[in-house]
Design an enzyme around this catalytic site. Sequence first.
Site, PDB file in Angstrom:
ATOM      1  N   THR A   1     -47.478 129.836  12.039  1.00  0.00           N
ATOM      2  CA  THR A   1     -46.834 128.521  12.515  1.00  0.00           C
ATOM      3  C   THR A   1     -47.574 127.319  12.564  1.00  0.00           C
ATOM      4  OG1 THR A   1     -45.987 127.584  14.562  1.00  0.00           O
ATOM      5  CG2 THR A   1     -47.240 129.426  15.010  1.00  0.00           C
TER       6      THR A   1
ATOM      7  N   ASP B   1     -47.419 125.145  14.418  1.00  0.00           N
ATOM      8  CA  ASP B   1     -47.350 124.874  15.895  1.00  0.00           C
ATOM      9  C   ASP B   1     -48.651 124.990  16.571  1.00  0.00           C
ATOM     10  OD1 ASP B   1     -44.987 123.145  16.043  1.00  0.00           O
ATOM     11  OD2 ASP B   1     -43.902 124.894  16.294  1.00  0.00           O
TER      12      ASP B   1
ATOM     13  N   MET C   1     -44.542 116.726  14.508  1.00  0.00           N
ATOM     14  CA  MET C   1     -43.596 117.899  15.007  1.00  0.00           C
ATOM     15  C   MET C   1     -44.347 118.461  16.297  1.00  0.00           C
ATOM     16  SD  MET C   1     -42.305 120.075  11.684  1.00  0.00           S
ATOM     17  CE  MET C   1     -40.807 119.864  10.944  1.00  0.00           C
ATOM     18  N   GLY C   2     -43.960 119.551  16.935  1.00  0.00           N
ATOM     19  CA  GLY C   2     -44.492 120.177  18.091  1.00  0.00           C
ATOM     20  C   GLY C   2     -43.550 119.895  19.214  1.00  0.00           C
ATOM     21  N   ARG C   3     -42.597 120.932  19.390  1.00  0.00           N
ATOM     22  CA  ARG C   3     -41.486 120.915  20.169  1.00  0.00           C
ATOM     23  C   ARG C   3     -42.214 121.113  21.555  1.00  0.00           C
ATOM     24  NH1 ARG C   3     -36.782 123.475  18.791  1.00  0.00           N
ATOM     25  NH2 ARG C   3     -37.904 124.560  17.362  1.00  0.00           N
TER      26      ARG C   3
ATOM     27  N   GLU D   1     -42.990 115.129  18.828  1.00  0.00           N
ATOM     28  CA  GLU D   1     -41.610 115.066  18.851  1.00  0.00           C
ATOM     29  C   GLU D   1     -41.179 115.647  20.190  1.00  0.00           C
ATOM     30  OE1 GLU D   1     -39.373 117.603  16.419  1.00  0.00           O
ATOM     31  OE2 GLU D   1     -40.774 119.409  16.763  1.00  0.00           O
TER      32      GLU D   1
ATOM     33  N   LEU E   1     -42.306 117.306   5.850  1.00  0.00           N
ATOM     34  CA  LEU E   1     -43.670 117.389   5.106  1.00  0.00           C
ATOM     35  C   LEU E   1     -45.131 117.855   5.633  1.00  0.00           C
ATOM     36  CD1 LEU E   1     -43.817 113.684   3.273  1.00  0.00           C
ATOM     37  CD2 LEU E   1     -43.486 116.053   2.147  1.00  0.00           C
ATOM     38  N   GLN E   2     -45.213 117.836   6.840  1.00  0.00           N
ATOM     39  CA  GLN E   2     -46.316 118.189   7.457  1.00  0.00           C
ATOM     40  C   GLN E   2     -46.375 119.807   7.388  1.00  0.00           C
ATOM     41  OE1 GLN E   2     -46.112 117.238  12.023  1.00  0.00           O
ATOM     42  NE2 GLN E   2     -44.166 116.716  11.095  1.00  0.00           N
ATOM     43  N   ARG E   3     -45.162 120.551   7.211  1.00  0.00           N
ATOM     44  CA  ARG E   3     -45.231 122.182   7.221  1.00  0.00           C
ATOM     45  C   ARG E   3     -45.187 122.736   5.509  1.00  0.00           C
ATOM     46  NH1 ARG E   3     -39.261 123.533   9.793  1.00  0.00           N
ATOM     47  NH2 ARG E   3     -38.309 123.346   7.820  1.00  0.00           N
TER      48      ARG E   3
END
Lengths: 405, 405
Positions: free
Chosen positions: A139, A141, A185-187, A242, A296-298
């Site tokens: 992940t 994350d 990202m990063g929920r 995010e 894009l970051q993933r």
Amino acid sequence: MANCIVAQSGGPTAVINSSVVGLLKANNEIKAFDKVYAGLNGIEGILNGNIIDLSSFSEDEINEFRYTPSSGLGSCRYKMKHLEESTEEYDKLLDILKCNDIKAFFYVGGNDSMDTIAKLGNYAKKTGLDIKFIGIPKTIDNDLMFTDHTPGFGSAAKFIATTALETYLDSSVYINNGIFILETMGRDTGWLAASACMARINGEPVADFIYLPEVAFDIEKFLTDVRQRFKEKNKVFIVVSEGLRNSEGKFITEVESQSHDKFGHAQLGGVGSYLKNLIINSSITTRVKSLELGVLQRCAMHCASNIDLEEALEVGSSALKFALEGNSGYMVAIKRESSSPYKTSHILVEADKIANNVKYFPTKLINEEGNNIKEEALDYFLPLISGAPSLIIDNHLPKFKTISK
Amino acid sequence: MANCIVAQSGGPTAVINSSVVGLLKANNEIKAFDKVYAGLNGIEGILNGNIIDLSSFSEDEINEFRYTPSSGLGSCRYKMKHLEESTEEYDKLLDILKCNDIKAFFYVGGNDSMDTIAKLGNYAKKTGLDIKFIGIPKTIDNDLMFTDHTPGFGSAAKFIATTALETYLDSSVYINNGIFILETMGRDTGWLAASACMARINGEPVADFIYLPEVAFDIEKFLTDVRQRFKEKNKVFIVVSEGLRNSEGKFITEVESQSHDKFGHAQLGGVGSYLKNLIINSSITTRVKSLELGVLQRCAMHCASNIDLEEALEVGSSALKFALEGNSGYMVAIKRESSSPYKTSHILVEADKIANNVKYFPTKLINEEGNNIKEEALDYFLPLISGAPSLIIDNHLPKFKTISK
């Protein structure tokens, strides 16, 4: 002899295929299984009988696949029912595995996939079936507990730090500059946003402020900070996750978007625009730009971390070995032995422990004001982004290998 | 002996500093000028007397600067008044040049900068001043006439094609995929969006549709195409230029955003979201993602084209030589001698011709339906993205050189 199967689940990463390649290479070496099958589109595809044989891949194909980002075997966000509710899916899946003489099942994924591994492992044990279930971490994350970090994170962090440097320069060219907001990202956790602390010019971090979900977002403090910094420097560079939340734990953008994914997670995005509007409405300046790095970051293999690719490969290879030793219901975790020189080893962690925990960014690495990352964090981050892979190039662009699903 | 000065203007690119380095290196070699000055923040900075001496840069600093994206000398979007209106700014600027014993002025920029070069060249000639004015082309938009292409474009095109490949893979992992929209820059012309035609897997382009400002956008046709393709393939990958216009020549997003920059250009962005909403509102699917590449496409040194970096260097070096030959009021243009093997030469074009023209993407390279790019376009595009630079790495990230302004 018998066979094994590997599948991928959850959101893609740049290096997730490397784990499949690691497993494949390990099996080619020790010839533990006749065939390495792939379940396409995770559990969902396997339940549909969508299975292919990876053993027939040529060396060239394996190598191309290794440097191909995103879940090449397809993915799913399929959540199996609770066992107490119904065993139908479990029975069907185990039947399919039995029919294909499969003795080991490998699932590359995050929390939800480890939940699947735990449940399947338990059910197989309960029904007396000798099939090993092993989870392979993945992940961007970096939010899995009991592992130093997760494959996929290093490449995402490298892309974020690199693009933070580049967009910082881009947003600093005029006499009257403005405010730039980079949204990662990063929920639930701030690992990705925090990784931007590596972006430094002449030793100084480019980010004036980094905001994480781990710190309750205070609008007034934010506006005071930004106003002050803009006055001092005539430009402000902000990195934001995010998943920003207010003091009640609610996503600050939740009011604006109410859509949820299948797991009941709120679909986020748009924090950058939200902050941009806050700044403009507070008359600090109208020159505010916000950029969402988005998927894009993933998937940015062109900016991948080589150590991340290597580690993804190694956890895949270890998974095979751990299964052969008779383990089941575990995830392969990375233990950091030392940061300098960087050295790691692999351990096993119960998959259900992973499934039911979240690893937050450590408070001790966040500054007192809660709006940036301490320099000590570099010791953790930097080893994870070292080296650049030699991608296979075709017509001046990366050559990627796809598998028709 | 005497001095020269170089400045940058307009939007940044990944390779704009290479042109400054080319000029600097050429002067170090032939020692034409005592000092190479830099005007910081373009004309605007020079008018404020903001001038530094680049000749004191060490070899290492020059090399770091070469691989630093974005306008390192600072930029401006300053438009000089018409000569008929007032000569005040012109007199002031020429005075500053005279005071610094400057005999040649180099301006790295696009249409607006060439307008400045033309005006200054004319005015200097008229007032009998022996200062040469030479323009050095730069724009990711590739919309300057009389040059085969512009430095900066190749690196942007490479980033767009690379990220098109990566996001295509990212958006193809589920059984039920959706529609992905990649939005590029390109206010008036479609060169950037069109460059995504290079993104191919197994020889097949990943983009189902590419929409350019050169083709009037027809909402009904768009929705019919997308609906049909989604039915056939269960996924659609769309590339779109920010500058899409309707049959009346109006930006399709203009209604929603009325802000304009200093040159009266409409500030665009948001076409991706606009199309996303169109698709969702037409009930084709709710699974639509849109990603705006934003400023990344103009500053992503980590994905730069090496030939672009080299060419940016060479136009800088040629500019110096053309000035020494006594030319003034011209821009250095690139002439393509052949595509295979790729070979170019430099010519001079009157700066005012550049200023008052726009080079559109050729209709003959657009398919009949107006929704994609013909394969022939590859001959034009591919040579411009070849090779990857060896960036200077520090702490696993690119090392960039900044100049305090």
